[in-house]
Design an enzyme around this catalytic site. Sequence first.
Site, PDB file in Angstrom:
ATOM      1  N   LYS A 136      46.433   4.793  -7.042  1.00 11.90           N
ATOM      2  CA  LYS A 136      47.029   3.865  -6.134  1.00 11.90           C
ATOM      3  C   LYS A 136      47.705   2.512  -6.970  1.00 11.90           C
ATOM      4  CE  LYS A 136      43.254   2.870  -3.857  1.00 11.90           C
ATOM      5  NZ  LYS A 136      42.263   4.199  -4.564  1.00 11.90           N
ATOM      6  N   THR A 137      46.987   2.196  -7.878  1.00 14.67           N
ATOM      7  CA  THR A 137      47.493   1.152  -8.589  1.00 14.67           C
ATOM      8  C   THR A 137      48.854   1.622  -9.519  1.00 14.67           C
ATOM      9  OG1 THR A 137      45.311   0.387  -9.091  1.00 14.67           O
ATOM     10  CG2 THR A 137      47.009  -0.390 -10.549  1.00 14.67           C
ATOM     11  N   GLU A 187      48.275  -1.759  -2.658  1.00  6.42           N
ATOM     12  CA  GLU A 187      47.258  -0.966  -2.571  1.00  6.42           C
ATOM     13  C   GLU A 187      46.407  -0.800  -1.286  1.00  6.42           C
ATOM     14  OE1 GLU A 187      44.812   0.002  -6.034  1.00  6.42           O
ATOM     15  OE2 GLU A 187      45.892  -1.601  -7.132  1.00  6.42           O
TER      16      GLU A 187
END
Length: 531
Positions: A136-137, A187
Site C-alpha cells: 500500500k505505502t 492508503e
Amino acid sequence: MGGENTDGQRSGKVLDIKDKNINDLGRVHFIGIGGAGMSVLAEILLQKGISVSGSDREKNEKTDRLEQLGAVVFEGQKAENVEGADTVVRSSAIKRDNPEIVKAESLGIRILHRSDILALLLSERKAITVAGAHGKTTVSAMISHILREKGKGSLRDPGYAIGGTLRIGNGKACGGHAGSGEAMVAEADESDGSFLKYSPFLAVVTNIEPDHLDFYGSAEKFEEAFAVHMSNASGHIVACADDGGVLSVLKTLKKEQLERTVVYAAGSSGVSGAEDLAVGGIVRIKPVSSAGLESASAGDTSVNEAENAVEKFSLVFPSSAVFGEENRGKVLHVTISVPGMHNIRNATAAICAAVLAGMKPEDAAEAISDFEGVSRRFEKIGSAAGIEVYDDYGHHPSEVAAALEAARRRFPGRTLRVIFQPHLFSRTYYFASEFAKALSIADDVVVTGIYPAREKQRDWPQVNADTIVNAANKLNISNCSICSAETETEAADMIISRSKKGDAIMTIGAGSVGKIAPYIVSCLSSKTDKS
C-alpha cells in the site's frame, strides 16, 4: 466482522461527511498524534489552515515537525488536553477508557475515528485509494510521485496521505500533503475495516492475503471486506491478477464492476484466470532484465554498481479501449530503480492508476523512472567493511519473502544475513511456519524478541522469538541458519561477529528493529578502523 467498531462516533456531536467539509471540524485534537497515520492527517489539516492539537505518550520527530507547523502537542495523555477542542480523533489503538476519550465524551465533544477524517478529505477530491495486505505505502507513493512529477492541468500537485516517509533526492518528505490539484491519493487500511468508509474514483488492490484475523475472525470475512471496498469505486478497479486472493474476490463482483476492472499480471496463470472473468482489460508485464544486478557478485564491494542497478520491463496494454482508443495494444517500456518483482508489479499498478486518472502512459513511465522509494522499504542505511546494510518494514511472511527475494536479485551470490523482529504475538503464532519459509531465503537469520504493539505477552505466553526458530526446525530447513536473540542489540552483535567482506545485512520488521541498522554500520566502521 469482529473487532472494535470503527464508525468513529460513539457520543457527542454528529458529523455526516456527505453534508460537511473539512472546515466544519473546528479545532481538531488527535490522540496519538505522533503515529504514522495520525501525523499525516494532522499535517494535511494544518496545511489547510485548521487548528490542530494532539497528544502522545512521548514526543518524536513527527511531533516536532507538527509543532513547527503550528500544532500544539502535549506529552502524555491527560483529560485536560481535549478542553477547547471541537473534534477529537482517535485510532483503533485508542481504547474507550483513555482519559482523553472519557473527558471528550463527558463534554459532548465530537469523537471521530481517523478514517472519518480521511474519508472526508477523499470525498472532496478525485480519490485514488490503494488497498492490500502488502504494498500500500509503496504504490501510494509511486502514484503520488507520478502525478506530482508529470501530472498536467488538474492532475498537478495531488494531495496524498501516505503512512510512510518519502525518499526524495538527498532528503525525505512527510507522507501528508494537502495539494491543490483535483486528485487525492491515500492508503486504504484494511486492518480494522475502516477502508469500507471510502468511495474512491479509483480503487487499487495490490493483493488480498488474509491478515488481521484477530479483527476479521476468518479469511472469508477478510475477503468479503475487500469485495465491498472494490465495489465502492465509482470509476475503475485496478488489481493484481497474479494474486490468488484477488482472483477469488473478483469472482464475486458483478458484471458491470468487472467491466470497469483493469488487472495486471506477470504470470500466465493470473492472466488466464482474469480472462475467464471477462474483466475490462489485462495489462501484461514482460520483465526484460535487472540491469546492473549481475555485476554485484560475491566479494564485489562496489557500492555504486548495486546502487545504480535497475529493473527493466515492458507493459502490454489491452486491445480494449479501457485506457483510451489511442492506447489500444500499446507496448510501454519502463525502468525503475527499486528492486524486486514485487516492485515491478507495484510500479505497474501505479502506472495503470495514473493513466486511468488521465495521464499519458509515456509520461507516467518517465516519472516513475526516478522514484527513489519510501523509508524502511529496502532502504540502504550505509556500508562499511565491504558490507552493505539495508532496512525493510516487512512484517508479514509475503513481505519478508519479497524483501529477501529483492535482495537476492540485487546481490546475487552474496551471503545475506538478516535480523528479523516479529510484529505482534498473534501474527507470529498464526504464521510461524510461513515466516520460517520466508526467512530461509537468506543464509543467516537471527530472530529477536517480538514487538508487541497493541498486544500483551500475558495473552500469548507460549509465543516468543523461538516460535519461528522451532517452526524452522520442524520444517527441516537446512540451507539457512536460524537462531534467536531476545534483544535487537544482542542480535546485531551476533550478526556483526560473523559478517565478512562482501556480505549484505538486512534488518526487517515493523517495530523498532530499524533503529539497530545505524548501530550495525557504526560497529562495522569501528571494526574496519581497528583492523
